[in-house]
Each structure stands twice: as structure tokens, then as C-alpha cells.
Enzyme design. Structure first.
Site, PDB file in Angstrom:
ATOM      1  N   LYS A  91      -3.336  -1.946 -23.793  1.00  0.00           N
ATOM      2  CA  LYS A  91      -3.669  -2.896 -22.719  1.00  0.00           C
ATOM      3  C   LYS A  91      -3.777  -4.303 -23.277  1.00  0.00           C
ATOM      4  CE  LYS A  91      -2.897  -1.228 -19.980  1.00  0.00           C
ATOM      5  NZ  LYS A  91      -2.398   0.093 -20.014  1.00  0.00           N
TER       6      LYS A  91
ATOM      7  N   ASN B 117      -4.572   6.878   7.638  1.00  0.00           N
ATOM      8  CA  ASN B 117      -4.592   6.618   6.196  1.00  0.00           C
ATOM      9  C   ASN B 117      -5.756   7.419   5.630  1.00  0.00           C
ATOM     10  OD1 ASN B 117      -4.700   5.474   3.613  1.00  0.00           O
ATOM     11  ND2 ASN B 117      -5.862   3.696   4.336  1.00  0.00           N
ATOM     12  N   GLY B 118      -5.516   8.191   4.560  1.00  0.00           N
ATOM     13  CA  GLY B 118      -6.587   9.000   3.976  1.00  0.00           C
ATOM     14  C   GLY B 118      -6.133  10.444   3.872  1.00  0.00           C
TER      15      GLY B 118
ATOM     16  N   TRP C  53       2.401   6.200   2.005  1.00  0.00           N
ATOM     17  CA  TRP C  53       2.445   6.562   0.585  1.00  0.00           C
ATOM     18  C   TRP C  53       2.129   8.052   0.572  1.00  0.00           C
ATOM     19  CZ3 TRP C  53       4.007   4.162  -3.662  1.00  0.00           C
ATOM     20  CH2 TRP C  53       3.593   4.628  -4.911  1.00  0.00           C
TER      21      TRP C  53
ATOM     22  N   GLU D 244      -0.382  -5.808 -24.399  1.00  0.00           N
ATOM     23  CA  GLU D 244       0.535  -6.125 -23.304  1.00  0.00           C
ATOM     24  C   GLU D 244       0.235  -7.463 -22.655  1.00  0.00           C
ATOM     25  OE1 GLU D 244      -0.039  -2.313 -20.983  1.00  0.00           O
ATOM     26  OE2 GLU D 244       2.095  -2.651 -20.667  1.00  0.00           O
TER      27      GLU D 244
ATOM     28  N   ARG E  45       0.813  -1.215   0.000  1.00  0.00           N
ATOM     29  CA  ARG E  45       0.000   0.000   0.000  1.00  0.00           C
ATOM     30  C   ARG E  45       0.854   1.275   0.000  1.00  0.00           C
ATOM     31  NH1 ARG E  45      -5.378  -0.889   1.349  1.00  0.00           N
ATOM     32  NH2 ARG E  45      -5.586   1.274   1.982  1.00  0.00           N
TER      33      ARG E  45
ATOM     34  N   LYS F 283       7.702  -3.343 -15.012  1.00  0.00           N
ATOM     35  CA  LYS F 283       6.819  -2.288 -14.519  1.00  0.00           C
ATOM     36  C   LYS F 283       7.411  -0.906 -14.765  1.00  0.00           C
ATOM     37  CE  LYS F 283       3.186  -0.612 -12.582  1.00  0.00           C
ATOM     38  NZ  LYS F 283       2.033  -0.477 -13.490  1.00  0.00           N
TER      39      LYS F 283
HETATM   40  O1  M6R Z   1       6.096   4.768 -15.152  1.00  0.00           O
HETATM   41  P1  M6R Z   1       5.714   5.441 -16.447  1.00  0.00           P
HETATM   42  O2  M6R Z   1       4.324   5.928 -16.450  1.00  0.00           O
HETATM   43  O3  M6R Z   1       6.693   6.486 -16.865  1.00  0.00           O
HETATM   44  O4  M6R Z   1       5.814   4.261 -17.521  1.00  0.00           O
HETATM   45  C1  M6R Z   1       5.623   4.495 -18.881  1.00  0.00           C
HETATM   46  C2  M6R Z   1       5.357   3.211 -19.612  1.00  0.00           C
HETATM   47  O5  M6R Z   1       6.454   2.349 -19.514  1.00  0.00           O
HETATM   48  C3  M6R Z   1       4.118   2.498 -19.069  1.00  0.00           C
HETATM   49  O6  M6R Z   1       2.999   3.323 -19.128  1.00  0.00           O
HETATM   50  C4  M6R Z   1       3.819   1.214 -19.859  1.00  0.00           C
HETATM   51  O7  M6R Z   1       3.426   1.539 -21.155  1.00  0.00           O
HETATM   52  C5  M6R Z   1       2.757   0.402 -19.129  1.00  0.00           C
HETATM   53  N1  M6R Z   1       3.164  -0.949 -19.052  1.00  0.00           N
HETATM   54  C6  M6R Z   1       1.424   0.484 -19.742  1.00  0.00           C
HETATM   55  O8  M6R Z   1       0.498  -0.388 -19.221  1.00  0.00           O
END
Ligand code: M6R
Length: 603
Positions: free
Chosen positions: A483, A99-100, A75, A486, A27, A598
Site C-alpha cells: 500500500k 439494494n442490499g 452489482w 503504491e 455503485r 486498476k
Molecule cells: O484485480 P486483481 O485482484 O486480480 O489485481 C491484482 C493486483 O494487480 C492488485 O491487487 C494490485 O496489486 C493492487 N493495485 C493492490 O493495491
């Protein structure tokens, strides 16, 4: 999103709190802290960064009798991730974790400062502990003081408070942010932001409702709502920790799609007032001398910027253009100082975006980051930052990050419209009322999800997908196609619907799947004829629209709204679920698709 835990009992309190925080680290992990009350003394430890730093700091500390404690993993929303801003926050004799977002913290803080209270942090949370102590001075009774404190707070919160004035008790309150309280057979009490923190410890739990507050002592839980005591509705706690982190969803991506309503609420909180948009993070003077905006980003973040560039031109009447960061870097761009350079990034670490930002800074441009991770490289370098407040996104395929980026940029377009006087008060009010409604628009109805699950089986083969849309819905088509690519590994393209006839329509046959975004509020007749052209060439069509469309092979009916952004957010959820369900049917790893990471920190 932050995570909070609490414990009353005779086990080693620090270990129980750290165990719980480990489960909640998903979180947030900007900083973490605990406060432990034993023998009427409170010990507190805080550390920035991941939980292991707090573990290191507390390694020589343990308890071995009755006591209680509260803990937090943060966060950042208000204030940088520093040790002073880390929770628990202390008053003179009490500690709080939260939190909030406390929406009225500034006015409360002002009054408390006038009364002589000294604030150490930049957080909204710190007001809670001073307010409690001020109320305690007046009431001389801890529960009354806590009840009065809760009454004075506006916004979203899950709060745990401990105080030397009542050393056997944890006070709690919940409104809009999740909190669970439970007990084991011995009567030890546990708190957590989700099941994951309590699994293996508590045997039965109570899922607190909004407006609940109360106190717990060893073997005792008292819950009130609106000054009336509630009966305890305990449920047995079962399940395993990983699925608890996913809150019962099959994948993090699915959980994150469902979370969009909650996080969009966080994104707008405190920023959307009755008649205006307010960003505490910005200084209006920052925009002086700015005549155009250059957006720069990669992937999903690029798509969100492209969508919002339409809003900036229409609403704030400011010239806006959008560039893919990896292209921008090497095109030897001509940069002028009347340009605001806005980078958008979920992670704040994307190498191409970061380098583009450095180039803009070097050229002397004003810079602004729209980012989800405070203290990331992009945030540290930018002149100003607007955090998207999406919480940690675990699925590689971005969903809630996209939704919150669009929301922040839409609010920024309106903020600029205010400064530049390009909108009437009436128009602004109408926008604000639509924004407030968006968190409801993205709630996933069971019937919709079921329908998409069923439909998905018809879209597993064929020679490719075209997601088509016009205007704002063209970037949404790009995002829908991204989407799907991917996580399904099927070929998909996003295309401006009006452009199909200039080439891609040559591909049309029954094996070409067209996902047509057909909002009623934007150029409906135009997109309709584009889709008719594809239908005439036998393409298989899934139409997403509030208006029935006879030529579609499949149809998902959306709600009619006269505001394009309501239609935009509703269609966004549909394209996300479609990608998810196709990927599930193909047996792919939804959260960690092949070949992707990611955060892309290399060129
Ligand atoms: O962390 P960022 O938003 O800079 O990342 C950019 C892209 O690598 C990211 O949006 C990527 O295209 C994702 N996997 C989309 O789902």
C-alpha cells in the site's frame, strides 16, 4: 452495492431516473433498469452492462405529464448479471427495486411458490414484490400490505416499490443500506442511494434511518418507524457531484477504507448462520477427493491468500500453498487432481491470474474463484465462484477488496472445517461470533485517524520502510508495504520479523523506518525480541500493538483481542490509513498513483 433512484413529478421521468443512475453507476454496473408509471400503466426497461445500454433501449421513450418511476443499477450478489435478474422486478401489478440482501429470501420464496407464485429471476429481491402482492390480497390496502411486507423481511435493504393498485405513490423502506428522499420547491419527490443522485434536483433532503419505511405522493412524504409516524427532519442539499460520489471524503481510497465496515457486513450476510457457515453458491460434493489447495493470485490478492493459507491449514487441516500467478505460469508446475485450484482477484480480469486458471483447468483441476466482479473472465471460467461483495473499488490501491477477500477465505476455511470435521461445534461458534464482530472492528475512529495524520509527518523521508510481522501478520506486513509503495512512491518492504536477522538488519539505522505489527494473540514475545534487535541498532520504530512497548519511537495502541483475526483487521486499517496520510502529505495522486492501473490485463 447497487444504486437506486426514484422520482414523482411532471418532468420527463425517464430522464430524471437516468440522470440519477448516471451518478450512482460507481455503485455497480452489471445491469440497469427503470419502471415508469404514467396514466395507470407501467412501462419497464432493462439492459445488461453499463447504463449506456439502457439509454439506447429507452431513447424513443419519454413522458410529459404527471407520473412516477423507480430505477436501479446493479452489482450482482444473487444470480448472474442477466436481464431477468436485473431490477426492477415485477409481480402481477407492481414493480420493485432493491439494494442490499434479503437474508430470509429462500424461506419466503418457498412459501410463495407453494401459493402459486411464479419466479422469473434468481434474485433475492423478487420475493419482495410477490410478498407485497400476496399481502395486498389479504389486506386490500396498499400501505398495510407494504408495512406487513417490510416486517417479514430480514437482512439489509433499501427498497422502492410502485404498484398499479395505488398509482400515485412510491413506497420505500430502509434498513442497513443507504437511502435519501428529497423534494424540490415544486413538490417533486426524489430518491437516491446517495446525495450524488439528488444534487441539482432536490433542494432539501431527509437521510432515512434504519427501520424507516413509508410512502410519498406528489408534495407529500410520510415516514414511519416501528408503526409510528416520524417528524420529517429535512436538511438543505448542497455540494458538488464528484465530492458527493466520494461521500465527503477527500479520496476514493479514503472512502473505501471507511466503507470496510459496511461491505464486510455485506460479505458475511446470509453466509454466517448461528452455528455454521453456509455458501449457497457451493455444493459440498465439489470438495470430495480434494486433499490440498493451491491459491494463485497477484498483488494484494496474493497477500490475502497468503494470510488465509495459515487459516486453511489450522482450521480445515488441509495442506495449502500459495503462488504468485506470474511465477506459476512459467514454472512448469506439477499439478495433481486432488488439488483445488483457487484464484483470487478483485477485478476478475488480471491476465496472469486468468492464464494460471486456464492452465489449472486444462490440467483437469477443480477450480474456484474468489472475486469481486461477477461475470468477469475469471468468474466465467471457474467451476465455482464466491463473490466478495465489496462493491466497486475505485482507488487503484486495494483496501476493501483485500478486507473482503480475507473474510471470504476465512469463512471458506471454516466451511471446509465443517465438512472435514476438523473443528468442534464450540470452536466453530466462537469463530462465528468473532466474524460477526469484525465489521465493528474496522470502524475508523476519528481519534485514530487524527493520530495517524499527525504521525505521518515523521515518516516522509529516510531510506526506507520495513513492515514486519510474524505468522498471519507477515502477509499483512507485505500488504502494508505494498500500500505504502503504491501511493507514496517510498521504498517499503514487508518482511517476516524473524527473518530480519538473516540479512536486512544490516540496513538498520535511524533512517530506517520499521512498522512493527505486534499482536498480543500471536507470538508476542517472539516479535518483541525481533523489534528489540532493530531498536538496538537505532532503527526508528512505529509499534502497533495492544501492549505498551517502551522501545518504540511511536506507538499506536490497538484493542486487545484473544482472536488473531480481530487484531489482524484492526491493524489492517491502521496500515491503510498510514499509507494514505503519507501519500497525502507528499502531495501524490492517492486514487490514481503514477505508473499503475486498476486492472492489469497484460502480462
Ligand atoms: O484485480 P486483481 O485482484 O486480480 O489485481 C491484482 C493486483 O494487480 C492488485 O491487487 C494490485 O496489486 C493492487 N493495485 C493492490 O493495491
Amino acid at each position: 452495492m447497487c444504486g437506486i433512484v426514484g422520482y414523482i413529478g411532471r418532468e420527463d421521468i425517464k430522464e430524471i431516473l437516468l440522470d440519477g443512475l448516471r451518478e450512482l453507476e460507481y455503485r455497480g454496473y452489471d445491469s440497469a433498469g427503470v419502471a415508469i408509471l404514467e396514466d395507470e400503466e407501467i412501462q419497464s426497461f432493462k439492459a445488461i452492462g453499463k447504463l449506456k445500454n439502457l439509454e439506447e433501449k429507452t431513447k424513443n421513450f419519454s413522458t410529459n405529464g404527471f407520473g412516477l418511476g423507480i430505477g436501479h443499477t446493479r452489482w450482482a450478489t444473487h444470480g448472474k448479471p442477466t436481464e431477468l435478474n436485473a431490477h426492477p422486478h415485477l409481480g402481477e401489478f407492481s414493480y420493485v427495486v432493491h439494494n442490499g440482501i434479503i437474508e430470509n429470501y429462500q424461506e419466503l420464496k418457498k412459501k410463495l411458490i407453494q401459493k402459486g407464485y411464479n419466479f422469473l429471476s434468481q434474485t433475492d429481491t423478487e420475493v419482495i414484490v410477490h410478498l407485497f402482492e400476496e399481502n395486498y390480497k389479504q389486506e386490500n390496502e396498499t400501505f398495510k400490505a407494504f408495512e406487513k411486507t417490510v416486517e417479514m423481511l430480514a437482512g439489509a435493504y433499501a427498497i422502492l416499490l410502485i404498484t398499479k393498485a395505488d398509482p400515485n405513490t412510491i413506497y420505500f423502506a430502509k434498513n442497513g443500506s443507504p437511502m435519501i428522499v428529497g423534494n424540490d420547491e415544486k413538490g417533486d419527490i426524489y430518491f437516491g442511494s446517495s446525495d450524488a443522485a439528488l444534487i441539482g434536483k432536490a433542494s432539501e433532503v431527509i437521510y432515512l434511518s434504519d427501520g424507516d419505511y413509508g410512502y410519498t405522493k406528489e408534495g407529500e412524504i410520510k415516514i414511519f418507524n416501528d408503526k409510528t409516524e416520524k417528524a420529517l427532519q429535512k436538511k438543505p442539499l448542497i455540494g458538488d457531484k464528484i465530492s458527493a460520489q466520494k461521500d465527503g471524503y477527500r479520496f476514493f481510497m479514503e472512502k473505501e477504507i471507511y466503507e470496510q465496515s459496511e461491505v464486510l457486513g455485506d460479505t458475511i450476510m446470509g453466509r454466517v448462520l448461528d452455528e455454521k457457515i453456509k455458501f449457497d453458491e457451493l455444493d459440498e460434493n465439489f470438495f470430495e477427493g480434494i486433499n490440498q489447495i493451491q491459491f494463485c493470485a497477484c498483488g494484494t490478492s496474493y497477500n490475502s491468500a497468503l494470510a488465509c493459507s495459515y487459516l486453511f491449514e489450522r482450521q480445515a487441516k488441509i495442506k495449502s500453498f500459495v503462488e504468485i500467478a506470474s511465477e506459476f505460469r512459467y514454472k512448469e508446475p506439477l499439478l495433481s487432481k486432488d488439488t483445488l485450484f483457487v484464484v483470487i482477484s478483485q477485478s476478475g480480469e488480471t491476465a496472469d491470474t486468468l492464464e494460471a486458471l486456464k492452465m489449472a483447468k486444462k490440467a483437469g483441476l477443480k477450480t474456484l474463484a474468489i472475486c469481486n466482479v461477477d461475470n468477469s473472465s475469471i468468474v466465467r471460467i471457474s467451476d465455482y465462484t464466491l463473490l466478495t461483495r465489496a462493491g466497486i473499488e475505485k482507488g487503484v490501491a486495494s483496501t476493501k477488496a483485500f478486507a473482503t477477500q480475507v473474510m471470504v477465505m476465512w469463512m471458506l476455511a471454516l466451511y471446509l472445517a465443517q465438512i472435514r470435521n476438523t473443528m468442534s461445534a464450540e470452536e466453530l461458534k466462537a469463530e462465528i461470533s468473532t466474524i460477526r464482530h469484525i465489521p465493528k472492528t474496522v470502524i475508523v475512529e476519528d481519534s485514530l485517524h487524527e493520530k495517524i495524520k499527525r504521525l505521518s509527518k515523521r515518516y516522509l523521508h529516510g531510506h526506507g520502510f520495513f513492515f514486519i510481522g510474524r505468522d498471519l501478520f507477515y502477509p499483512l506486513a507485505l500488504e502494508g508495504a505494498l500500500k505504502l509503495k503504491e501511493i507514496s512512491y517510498l521504498h517499503a518492504e514487508g518482511y517476516p520479523a524473524g527473518e530480519m536477522k538473516h540479512g536486512p538488519i544490516a540496513l538498520a539505522d535511524s533512517e530506517l523506518f520499521t512498522i512493527a505489527l505486534m499482536p498480543k494473540s500471536v507470538h508476542y514475545d517472539k516479535i518483541k525480541s525481533n523489534v528489540e534487535e532493530l531498536s538496538a541498532r537505532d532503527a526508528t520504530i512505529l509499534a502497533i500493538s495492544p501492549l505498551e512497548f517502551d522501545l518504540a519511537d511511536d506507538f499506536i495502541k490497538t484493542n486487545y483481542s484473544d482472536h488473531p483475526m480481530s487484531e489482524f483487521f484492526e491493524m489492517m486499517v491502521i496500515t491503510q490509513l498510514l499509507a494514505l496520510e503519507i501519500s497525502v502529505r507528499l502531495g501524490n495522486d492517492v486514487d490514481m498513483p503514477r505508473n499503475l492501473a486498476k486492472s492489469v490485463t497484460v502480462e
